[in-house]
Every structure is written in structure tokens, then in C-alpha cells.
Scaffold this motif. Sequence first.
Motif, mmCIF file in Angstrom:
data_model
loop_
_atom_site.group_PDB
_atom_site.id
_atom_site.type_symbol
_atom_site.label_atom_id
_atom_site.label_comp_id
_atom_site.label_asym_id
_atom_site.label_seq_id
_atom_site.Cartn_x
_atom_site.Cartn_y
_atom_site.Cartn_z
ATOM 1 N N ASN A 1 0.814 -1.197 0.000
ATOM 2 C CA ASN A 1 0.000 0.000 0.000
ATOM 3 C C ASN A 1 0.860 1.265 0.000
ATOM 4 O O ASN A 1 2.086 1.208 0.100
ATOM 5 N N PHE A 2 0.205 2.409 -0.110
ATOM 6 C CA PHE A 2 0.918 3.681 -0.193
ATOM 7 C C PHE A 2 1.742 3.936 1.059
ATOM 8 O O PHE A 2 2.858 4.461 0.982
ATOM 9 N N ARG A 3 1.206 3.586 2.220
ATOM 10 C CA ARG A 3 1.937 3.822 3.470
ATOM 11 C C ARG A 3 3.303 3.122 3.439
ATOM 12 O O ARG A 3 4.330 3.716 3.785
ATOM 13 N N ALA A 4 3.311 1.859 3.012
ATOM 14 C CA ALA A 4 4.563 1.103 2.962
ATOM 15 C C ALA A 4 5.521 1.705 1.942
ATOM 16 O O ALA A 4 6.725 1.827 2.198
ATOM 17 N N ALA B 1 -16.419 -9.351 7.185
ATOM 18 C CA ALA B 1 -15.460 -10.284 6.599
ATOM 19 C C ALA B 1 -14.493 -9.573 5.660
ATOM 20 O O ALA B 1 -14.085 -10.105 4.640
ATOM 21 N N LEU B 2 -14.135 -8.337 6.004
ATOM 22 C CA LEU B 2 -13.170 -7.567 5.244
ATOM 23 C C LEU B 2 -12.028 -7.207 6.185
ATOM 24 O O LEU B 2 -12.214 -6.494 7.171
ATOM 25 N N TYR B 3 -10.839 -7.724 5.876
ATOM 26 C CA TYR B 3 -9.677 -7.537 6.734
ATOM 27 C C TYR B 3 -8.650 -6.683 6.000
ATOM 28 O O TYR B 3 -8.112 -7.078 4.967
ATOM 29 N N SER B 4 -8.413 -5.493 6.545
ATOM 30 C CA SER B 4 -7.582 -4.491 5.897
ATOM 31 C C SER B 4 -6.322 -4.207 6.714
ATOM 32 O O SER B 4 -6.394 -4.001 7.928
ATOM 33 N N VAL B 5 -5.177 -4.199 6.023
ATOM 34 C CA VAL B 5 -3.923 -3.831 6.676
ATOM 35 C C VAL B 5 -4.054 -2.466 7.346
ATOM 36 O O VAL B 5 -3.602 -2.259 8.480
ATOM 37 N N GLU B 6 -4.680 -1.531 6.653
ATOM 38 C CA GLU B 6 -4.780 -0.166 7.166
ATOM 39 C C GLU B 6 -5.698 -0.043 8.373
ATOM 40 O O GLU B 6 -5.451 0.772 9.261
ATOM 41 N N ASP B 7 -6.755 -0.835 8.424
ATOM 42 C CA ASP B 7 -7.786 -0.607 9.433
ATOM 43 C C ASP B 7 -7.993 -1.750 10.415
ATOM 44 O O ASP B 7 -8.621 -1.550 11.457
ATOM 45 N N SER B 8 -7.493 -2.944 10.127
ATOM 46 C CA SER B 8 -7.764 -4.095 10.986
ATOM 47 C C SER B 8 -6.629 -4.425 11.944
ATOM 48 O O SER B 8 -6.843 -5.130 12.936
ATOM 49 N N LEU B 9 -5.443 -3.927 11.669
ATOM 50 C CA LEU B 9 -4.280 -4.249 12.493
ATOM 51 C C LEU B 9 -3.963 -3.102 13.459
ATOM 52 O O LEU B 9 -4.151 -1.934 13.120
ATOM 53 N N PRO B 10 -3.471 -3.411 14.637
ATOM 54 C CA PRO B 10 -3.078 -2.357 15.587
ATOM 55 C C PRO B 10 -2.041 -1.415 14.974
ATOM 56 O O PRO B 10 -2.101 -0.204 15.143
ATOM 57 N N THR B 11 -1.088 -1.993 14.249
ATOM 58 C CA THR B 11 -0.086 -1.229 13.515
ATOM 59 C C THR B 11 -0.103 -1.704 12.065
ATOM 60 O O THR B 11 0.126 -2.888 11.812
ATOM 61 N N PRO B 12 -0.398 -0.811 11.105
ATOM 62 C CA PRO B 12 -0.459 -1.232 9.704
ATOM 63 C C PRO B 12 0.869 -1.818 9.227
ATOM 64 O O PRO B 12 1.907 -1.167 9.309
ATOM 65 N N VAL B 13 0.835 -3.057 8.764
ATOM 66 C CA VAL B 13 2.021 -3.724 8.214
ATOM 67 C C VAL B 13 1.591 -4.364 6.898
ATOM 68 O O VAL B 13 0.802 -5.309 6.892
ATOM 69 N N LYS C 1 1.454 -6.361 3.212
ATOM 70 C CA LYS C 1 1.954 -7.567 2.603
ATOM 71 C C LYS C 1 3.309 -7.228 1.956
ATOM 72 O O LYS C 1 3.471 -6.120 1.467
ATOM 73 N N PRO C 2 4.331 -8.091 2.007
ATOM 74 C CA PRO C 2 4.301 -9.543 2.227
ATOM 75 C C PRO C 2 4.335 -10.007 3.680
ATOM 76 O O PRO C 2 4.405 -11.206 3.907
ATOM 77 N N ASP C 3 4.329 -9.074 4.635
ATOM 78 C CA ASP C 3 4.229 -9.508 6.023
ATOM 79 C C ASP C 3 2.934 -10.313 6.186
ATOM 80 O O ASP C 3 1.887 -9.935 5.651
ATOM 81 N N PRO C 4 2.958 -11.427 6.923
ATOM 82 C CA PRO C 4 1.762 -12.278 7.047
ATOM 83 C C PRO C 4 0.737 -11.781 8.062
ATOM 84 O O PRO C 4 -0.295 -12.416 8.254
ATOM 85 N N ALA C 5 0.992 -10.625 8.699
ATOM 86 C CA ALA C 5 0.153 -10.183 9.818
ATOM 87 C C ALA C 5 -1.333 -10.131 9.478
ATOM 88 O O ALA C 5 -2.171 -10.562 10.285
ATOM 89 N N ILE C 6 -1.686 -9.611 8.307
ATOM 90 C CA ILE C 6 -3.110 -9.453 7.998
ATOM 91 C C ILE C 6 -3.781 -10.808 7.779
ATOM 92 O O ILE C 6 -4.943 -11.008 8.167
ATOM 93 N N TYR C 7 -3.067 -11.760 7.189
ATOM 94 C CA TYR C 7 -3.649 -13.093 7.022
ATOM 95 C C TYR C 7 -3.779 -13.808 8.364
ATOM 96 O O TYR C 7 -4.783 -14.482 8.619
ATOM 97 N N LEU C 8 -2.805 -13.662 9.227
ATOM 98 C CA LEU C 8 -2.891 -14.273 10.552
ATOM 99 C C LEU C 8 -4.051 -13.657 11.342
ATOM 100 O O LEU C 8 -4.778 -14.368 12.050
ATOM 101 N N HIS C 9 -4.238 -12.356 11.190
ATOM 102 C CA HIS C 9 -5.362 -11.688 11.853
ATOM 103 C C HIS C 9 -6.694 -12.216 11.326
ATOM 104 O O HIS C 9 -7.625 -12.468 12.108
ATOM 105 N N ALA C 10 -6.790 -12.402 10.025
ATOM 106 C CA ALA C 10 -8.032 -12.922 9.442
ATOM 107 C C ALA C 10 -8.343 -14.311 9.976
ATOM 108 O O ALA C 10 -9.499 -14.618 10.314
ATOM 109 N N LEU C 11 -7.331 -15.168 10.057
ATOM 110 C CA LEU C 11 -7.545 -16.519 10.590
ATOM 111 C C LEU C 11 -8.041 -16.467 12.023
ATOM 112 O O LEU C 11 -8.975 -17.199 12.401
ATOM 113 N N ARG C 12 -7.436 -15.617 12.836
ATOM 114 C CA ARG C 12 -7.869 -15.493 14.237
ATOM 115 C C ARG C 12 -9.302 -14.986 14.316
ATOM 116 O O ARG C 12 -10.112 -15.493 15.108
#
Length: 247
Positions: free
Chosen positions: A66-69, A153-165, A167-178
Motif C-alpha cells: 500500500n501507499f503507506r509502505a 469479513a473484510l480484513y484491511s492492513v490499514e484498518d484491521s491491524l493495531p499497527t499497519p504492516v 503484505k508480504p508480512d503475514p500479519a493481515i492473514y494471521l489476523h483474518a484466521l484469528r
Amino acid sequence: MTITGQSLTDLTGVTTLLCDADGTLFPSEDPTYDASAIVTQNFAAHYGLEGTFTAEELRRVGAGRNFRATARDLLASAGVEVDATELGRWVDREQEDVTAHLQKTLATDDEVMSALADLKQRFELAIVTSSAERRVAVCCAVTGVDRFFAADALYSVEDSLPTPVSKPDPAIYLHALRSLRIPASSAVAIEDSTNGTKSAVAAGIRTVGLVRFVGRSEQGRRATELLDAGAEAVFRSWPELVEALAG
């Protein structure tokens, strides 16, 4: 059926499809980079950053991010420090400009609609994206695919994670699984980018590539990149993917 790689086997236990958004559910990448390039050029000029910031260059280096990264990397490479609040204002500006452009340029795609209608009968569907939730929601509404995904059921790096990280970091997929309360073995990720594929694979999720919205002349190269990143198969179209997921 596949461009290369192997067809899908042993889908026993797979209950959920985790779909990337941009370039997968709708052809938003080209118009996104067109609009984002203007903001990136202004951003670079503001901080005296050197480089080529055309839409094509952003597409080459930033697919799945994303633009932030991208902005953080540009600042770091130039040794420029910007506080989080100031960077956030640029992120907001880019999101607003890109969202407005996408709202005017995207339309319904019958192939995607038919495929999702079929898959919805057999799987739970969720979106896992590096883009902002509002922008993806607008794209889903404009293209009509929002009817196939629950609002939560929409998981966004920008809005779903405590700290936006991004992709390719797996954080957003791990968050979706949880959030979905499922193991990685119950999911298959659908990605069009190398960074997205690496993200899902790093989270332990079986991943397939889809190049439906990649230019035909680039499909072979992209397929190879996706396979190298860990995708087990790559498909040219949604109907081919639906057939493979039929088991």
C-alpha cells in the motif's frame, strides 16, 4: 487449466476462501496506480525525494503493497524522518483521491459475479487486503461483489491491524484466521501479486494465483513469479479457478 504448476488436490477441510481485493476481485490496480502516482509525485516533491514515480514504476515495485509502505520506504531510502501524524495525512489524501477515481472507473464484471455466486454456495468468503477498508468497500459496492461478502469479513492492513504492516508480512492473514476462528488448513488464499502470495504462504495458508486482470502479455511472467512465491497453481480466469475448487 492452470497456466503452470499443478491443479488443486485434497480440498478436504477447506471451508473458507480468503480473497485479495485489488487485481483479484476487480481490475482496480491500473486506475489505482494512475491516481496514486499523482499523490506520490507530490509527496516526493514535498520532501525532496529523487526517483521516477510514474504509475508504471509504482506498479513494478509496489504490487500487493500500500501507499503507506511505499512512502515509508521512500523516506527511509532518503534518510528523511516524518512523524506518524504527518505521514497519516498523506495516507489519507492518497486514499481519498484513489477512492474517488475508482468510484468513477470500476464496473460490474459478469465473470467475477458468476464465479462468486458459485463459490458462495460451497465456501465462506472473506477479503484480505493491503488497501484501506473504505476504499475496498467502495470498490465492492461499485462492482456489485459486496453481496457475496459479510460486512465483517473484510480484513484491511490499514484498518484491521493495531499497527499497519503491508503484505508480504503475514500479519493481515494471521489476523483474518484469528478473527474467523479457523486454522490455516481450512483456508485457501486467492492472490494476484507476489507480495500477497508471500504474505498468505508465510501465514501457512494454501495459496493460488489468479491473473484474470493481468495484461495477457504479462500473464506468463506473473504466473512464474507467483509460483516462485509459493502459489501451488495459477489460473487465467475465474471459471478455471471455480472448476479447480470443485474438487
